[in-house]
Design a protein around this motif. Sequence first.
Motif, mmCIF file in Angstrom:
data_model
loop_
_atom_site.group_PDB
_atom_site.id
_atom_site.type_symbol
_atom_site.label_atom_id
_atom_site.label_comp_id
_atom_site.label_asym_id
_atom_site.label_seq_id
_atom_site.Cartn_x
_atom_site.Cartn_y
_atom_site.Cartn_z
ATOM 1 N N MET A 70 60.658 34.887 42.486
ATOM 2 C CA MET A 70 59.382 34.189 42.584
ATOM 3 C C MET A 70 58.753 34.140 41.197
ATOM 4 O O MET A 70 58.701 35.139 40.484
ATOM 5 C CB MET A 70 58.442 34.903 43.556
ATOM 6 N N VAL A 71 58.295 32.973 40.789
ATOM 7 C CA VAL A 71 57.617 32.808 39.506
ATOM 8 C C VAL A 71 56.301 32.081 39.759
ATOM 9 O O VAL A 71 56.167 31.322 40.732
ATOM 10 C CB VAL A 71 58.476 32.024 38.491
ATOM 11 N N GLY A 72 55.332 32.335 38.899
ATOM 12 C CA GLY A 72 54.033 31.711 39.062
ATOM 13 C C GLY A 72 53.276 31.661 37.755
ATOM 14 O O GLY A 72 53.826 31.956 36.684
ATOM 15 N N SER A 73 52.024 31.299 37.848
ATOM 16 C CA SER A 73 51.196 31.178 36.661
ATOM 17 C C SER A 73 50.882 32.549 36.074
ATOM 18 O O SER A 73 51.103 33.584 36.705
ATOM 19 C CB SER A 73 49.892 30.446 37.005
ATOM 20 N N TYR A 86 45.333 36.971 34.008
ATOM 21 C CA TYR A 86 44.541 35.812 33.576
ATOM 22 C C TYR A 86 43.451 36.195 32.576
ATOM 23 O O TYR A 86 42.685 35.353 32.123
ATOM 24 C CB TYR A 86 43.915 35.111 34.788
ATOM 25 N N MET A 87 43.364 37.484 32.218
ATOM 26 C CA MET A 87 42.433 37.954 31.206
ATOM 27 C C MET A 87 43.198 38.707 30.125
ATOM 28 O O MET A 87 44.308 39.192 30.372
ATOM 29 C CB MET A 87 41.384 38.883 31.838
ATOM 30 N N PRO A 88 42.652 38.810 28.918
ATOM 31 C CA PRO A 88 43.317 39.623 27.894
ATOM 32 C C PRO A 88 43.423 41.077 28.356
ATOM 33 O O PRO A 88 42.554 41.577 29.069
ATOM 34 C CB PRO A 88 42.386 39.496 26.680
ATOM 35 N N HIS A 89 44.478 41.729 27.964
ATOM 36 C CA HIS A 89 44.700 43.140 28.316
ATOM 37 C C HIS A 89 44.691 43.339 29.826
ATOM 38 O O HIS A 89 43.993 44.195 30.358
ATOM 39 C CB HIS A 89 43.649 44.039 27.647
#
Length: 239
Positions: A45-48, A79-82
């Motif tokens: 499974m792959v995604g964003s 979806y955020m840094p770190h």
Amino acid sequence: FGSVGNVEVIKGPAGSLYGLAIAGAVNLQTKKADRGNTSISQQAMVGSYGLQRYTTQLQIGTERSSLMINYGNQKSDGYMPHEASKKNFVNVIGEFNPNSKQTINAYFGYSDSYDQRAGELTIAQYEAGDYSGNPNYIKNNAHSEIVGFRTGVSHTYNFTDHISNTTTFFGSGSTNNASSAGGWTDKSPVNYGLRSTMDMEFSLGTDISLRGIAGIETQRQYSQIIGYGMVADSTNLSG
């Protein structure tokens, strides 16, 4: 969840049949390899945000035994840094029938999870679409790391068609270290125990039967928790 074959939700005091669960219980029943079949499967499974998940499953079934091994690996950039995440897990489930009266079940599960933490957003950040997170979390390499295992061995013996005994030895443990902007916490709980039940069922007529369960369970847990406070300057413990 790739090893779960059925989920049973038990409400109220009936959950006490599975131990200290007088308010109910969720019984997760694991899959079993089909008798006489051997198979191997691969799921991807792959995604964003860099999400990748790969699961490999091996099933071996014979007339008297069944074995299933389930291995998975997952990672994501977040979806955020770190906020990167890495997870590995393996489950081993076996069943063996030495004769018509006995059944032996064994389970072993291991998981390794590491998640970076970016911290909370302020209202101003959220309204501006700024998902850079809390700089103090990033500065302190805030994260949550959990490494744990679960294991159990169960033996069922059928004395007659109406009376049987099931005895289970089980244990679990984990190491959990988590850090944030203000502190660091280490936890190391270990739990083990024994459970034994006698299952009885008798026919009182064509459409009437009487069934009862009597048993004993004992558990013991050791847990060590250590907390540390973060300081802005390691050479100045008051700051």
